[in-house]
Design a protein around this motif. Sequence first.
Motif, mmCIF file in Angstrom:
data_model
loop_
_atom_site.group_PDB
_atom_site.id
_atom_site.type_symbol
_atom_site.label_atom_id
_atom_site.label_comp_id
_atom_site.label_asym_id
_atom_site.label_seq_id
_atom_site.Cartn_x
_atom_site.Cartn_y
_atom_site.Cartn_z
ATOM 1 N N ARG A 153 0.815 -1.213 0.000
ATOM 2 C CA ARG A 153 0.000 0.000 0.000
ATOM 3 C C ARG A 153 0.854 1.271 0.000
ATOM 4 O O ARG A 153 0.377 2.337 -0.395
ATOM 5 N N GLN A 154 2.085 1.162 0.453
ATOM 6 C CA GLN A 154 2.955 2.343 0.494
ATOM 7 C C GLN A 154 3.271 2.870 -0.905
ATOM 8 O O GLN A 154 3.727 4.011 -1.061
ATOM 9 N N THR A 155 3.015 2.076 -1.925
ATOM 10 C CA THR A 155 3.292 2.511 -3.305
ATOM 11 C C THR A 155 2.086 3.184 -3.947
ATOM 12 O O THR A 155 2.196 3.715 -5.056
ATOM 13 N N GLU A 156 0.940 3.186 -3.274
ATOM 14 C CA GLU A 156 -0.262 3.798 -3.837
ATOM 15 C C GLU A 156 -0.061 5.297 -4.017
ATOM 16 O O GLU A 156 0.542 5.967 -3.181
ATOM 17 N N GLY A 157 -0.517 5.800 -5.150
ATOM 18 C CA GLY A 157 -0.317 7.206 -5.467
ATOM 19 C C GLY A 157 0.838 7.435 -6.424
ATOM 20 O O GLY A 157 1.002 8.549 -6.947
ATOM 21 N N ALA A 158 1.633 6.412 -6.654
ATOM 22 C CA ALA A 158 2.759 6.544 -7.582
ATOM 23 C C ALA A 158 2.243 6.714 -9.010
ATOM 24 O O ALA A 158 1.190 6.190 -9.379
ATOM 25 N N ASP A 159 3.003 7.462 -9.801
ATOM 26 C CA ASP A 159 2.612 7.756 -11.178
ATOM 27 C C ASP A 159 3.321 6.791 -12.133
ATOM 28 O O ASP A 159 4.544 6.787 -12.230
ATOM 29 N N TYR A 160 2.539 6.003 -12.856
ATOM 30 C CA TYR A 160 3.091 5.041 -13.812
ATOM 31 C C TYR A 160 2.716 5.395 -15.251
ATOM 32 O O TYR A 160 2.845 4.570 -16.147
ATOM 33 N N SER A 161 2.301 6.636 -15.464
ATOM 34 C CA SER A 161 1.809 7.038 -16.783
ATOM 35 C C SER A 161 2.885 6.982 -17.860
ATOM 36 O O SER A 161 2.563 6.855 -19.050
ATOM 37 N N GLU A 162 4.155 7.114 -17.473
ATOM 38 C CA GLU A 162 5.235 7.089 -18.458
ATOM 39 C C GLU A 162 5.811 5.690 -18.663
ATOM 40 O O GLU A 162 6.712 5.518 -19.487
ATOM 41 N N MET A 163 5.312 4.744 -17.931
ATOM 42 C CA MET A 163 5.804 3.381 -18.093
ATOM 43 C C MET A 163 5.331 2.801 -19.425
ATOM 44 O O MET A 163 4.186 2.996 -19.832
ATOM 45 N N LYS A 164 6.211 2.112 -20.079
ATOM 46 C CA LYS A 164 5.901 1.554 -21.397
ATOM 47 C C LYS A 164 4.712 0.614 -21.329
ATOM 48 O O LYS A 164 3.835 0.640 -22.204
ATOM 49 N N TYR A 165 4.653 -0.218 -20.296
ATOM 50 C CA TYR A 165 3.558 -1.186 -20.206
ATOM 51 C C TYR A 165 2.218 -0.487 -20.007
ATOM 52 O O TYR A 165 1.184 -0.974 -20.473
ATOM 53 N N PHE A 166 2.203 0.675 -19.311
ATOM 54 C CA PHE A 166 0.944 1.404 -19.143
ATOM 55 C C PHE A 166 0.478 1.955 -20.491
ATOM 56 O O PHE A 166 -0.700 1.836 -20.845
ATOM 57 N N ARG A 167 1.401 2.558 -21.253
ATOM 58 C CA ARG A 167 1.033 3.118 -22.550
ATOM 59 C C ARG A 167 0.573 2.028 -23.522
ATOM 60 O O ARG A 167 -0.394 2.214 -24.271
ATOM 61 N N GLN A 168 1.246 0.895 -23.501
ATOM 62 C CA GLN A 168 0.850 -0.211 -24.376
ATOM 63 C C GLN A 168 -0.534 -0.736 -24.017
ATOM 64 O O GLN A 168 -1.363 -0.987 -24.893
ATOM 65 N N THR A 169 -0.782 -0.898 -22.729
ATOM 66 C CA THR A 169 -2.075 -1.425 -22.285
ATOM 67 C C THR A 169 -3.197 -0.431 -22.574
ATOM 68 O O THR A 169 -4.312 -0.821 -22.930
ATOM 69 N N LYS A 170 -2.894 0.843 -22.451
ATOM 70 C CA LYS A 170 -3.897 1.878 -22.709
ATOM 71 C C LYS A 170 -4.345 1.869 -24.166
ATOM 72 O O LYS A 170 -5.504 2.190 -24.474
ATOM 73 N N GLU A 171 -3.443 1.478 -25.065
ATOM 74 C CA GLU A 171 -3.755 1.464 -26.498
ATOM 75 C C GLU A 171 -4.447 0.175 -26.943
ATOM 76 O O GLU A 171 -4.854 0.062 -28.097
ATOM 77 N N MET A 172 -4.570 -0.777 -26.049
ATOM 78 C CA MET A 172 -5.196 -2.045 -26.404
ATOM 79 C C MET A 172 -6.701 -1.886 -26.555
ATOM 80 O O MET A 172 -7.307 -0.962 -26.006
ATOM 81 N N VAL A 173 -7.274 -2.816 -27.312
ATOM 82 C CA VAL A 173 -8.730 -2.880 -27.447
ATOM 83 C C VAL A 173 -9.208 -4.102 -26.675
ATOM 84 O O VAL A 173 -8.417 -4.988 -26.347
ATOM 85 N N PRO A 174 -10.491 -4.186 -26.380
ATOM 86 C CA PRO A 174 -10.986 -5.313 -25.586
ATOM 87 C C PRO A 174 -10.649 -6.676 -26.162
ATOM 88 O O PRO A 174 -10.518 -7.651 -25.431
ATOM 89 N N ALA A 175 -10.525 -6.760 -27.485
ATOM 90 C CA ALA A 175 -10.239 -8.069 -28.082
ATOM 91 C C ALA A 175 -8.810 -8.528 -27.820
ATOM 92 O O ALA A 175 -8.511 -9.708 -27.913
ATOM 93 N N ASP A 176 -7.911 -7.558 -27.516
ATOM 94 C CA ASP A 176 -6.542 -7.939 -27.195
ATOM 95 C C ASP A 176 -6.515 -8.694 -25.878
ATOM 96 O O ASP A 176 -7.440 -8.625 -25.073
ATOM 97 N N THR A 177 -5.409 -9.394 -25.656
ATOM 98 C CA THR A 177 -5.348 -10.226 -24.469
ATOM 99 C C THR A 177 -4.711 -9.518 -23.285
ATOM 100 O O THR A 177 -5.382 -9.068 -22.369
ATOM 101 N N PHE A 178 -3.385 -9.330 -23.337
ATOM 102 C CA PHE A 178 -2.710 -8.758 -22.171
ATOM 103 C C PHE A 178 -1.356 -8.201 -22.595
ATOM 104 O O PHE A 178 -0.857 -8.460 -23.690
ATOM 105 N N THR A 179 -0.770 -7.429 -21.681
ATOM 106 C CA THR A 179 0.573 -6.898 -21.869
ATOM 107 C C THR A 179 1.502 -7.561 -20.864
ATOM 108 O O THR A 179 1.126 -7.766 -19.708
ATOM 109 N N LEU A 180 2.726 -7.878 -21.325
ATOM 110 C CA LEU A 180 3.742 -8.458 -20.445
ATOM 111 C C LEU A 180 4.925 -7.505 -20.371
ATOM 112 O O LEU A 180 5.302 -6.884 -21.365
#
Length: 290
Positions: A153-180
Amino acid sequence: FSIIRRGLNAKLNYRDCQLDVSRTEYSIMNLQKLFRLLRARPWIILTISLLLIGIILALAGLSFQATKNAAFHEFNQKQLGKVNEGIYKIEGYFESISWALKSLGGLNRVQNFDETPTRQVLALEIQELRLLGINEIGIVDSNGVLRYTAVARQTEGADYSEMKYFRQTKEMVPADTFTLALVDPIGLETDKKAILIAVPMFAHPGEVNKISFSGAFSGIVFCTLELDHFIKNLIAPLKYSKTGHALLIDDQYKVLWMPDKSFFGKSLYEETAKFPDFQNILEKMVSGES
């Protein structure tokens, strides 16, 4: 007339016999000439023998090559079958985790970021996913801010908006599966890596006139998997022959695992500089082409 006919037939038969005898004698004479020629010139016998041996060896070579090719083809087919079996197992593993995350992200109270019910759901989900090696699960909003986690819980509030995995997942559509992604464990001070699995979360999916829509992107649901657990249960057991094995590298060709521990942490691309064909394979692996 019958007497004359019989006489003519007898005469013709006699001539046929004479012709057969003459042909036989001619053949015997030719053979005798051949034997005398061979005795006089023994190099002819040697040449013929060498030609016969060459023909026999050539035929034997063709037979061996055909057998060799057939054996290699059968071996490669068996190896391919084992490789596919391992791939299906790994894909099934990640898909089962991603479906659990999607189910979690489909809950209205999670999409609305209601704190109490969301924390309750996370607590229950982490207990089930620990059996699969999962050590953390969390919710990130559409701005990339970590809202809730099950453990750190101590990590809550951290900003991950610049993380590559966040940007990749944000661009996914529902038919896509997952990001690793390979990440440092969230909230843990350790030099060991973890595998992050993330799926997009869409607010209020629905259907209008039988046309489904996903709604607006509202964040991601993620979990982290212990790399050691993944290697021990899914990578290390993959053995294709007495010397064949699997290996694990990151997107910088760094060796994460292979049976020869002397390679740990080294760049496999640099270590195989003398083998350009293998380097081409590594490039295709990292780029996702192989």
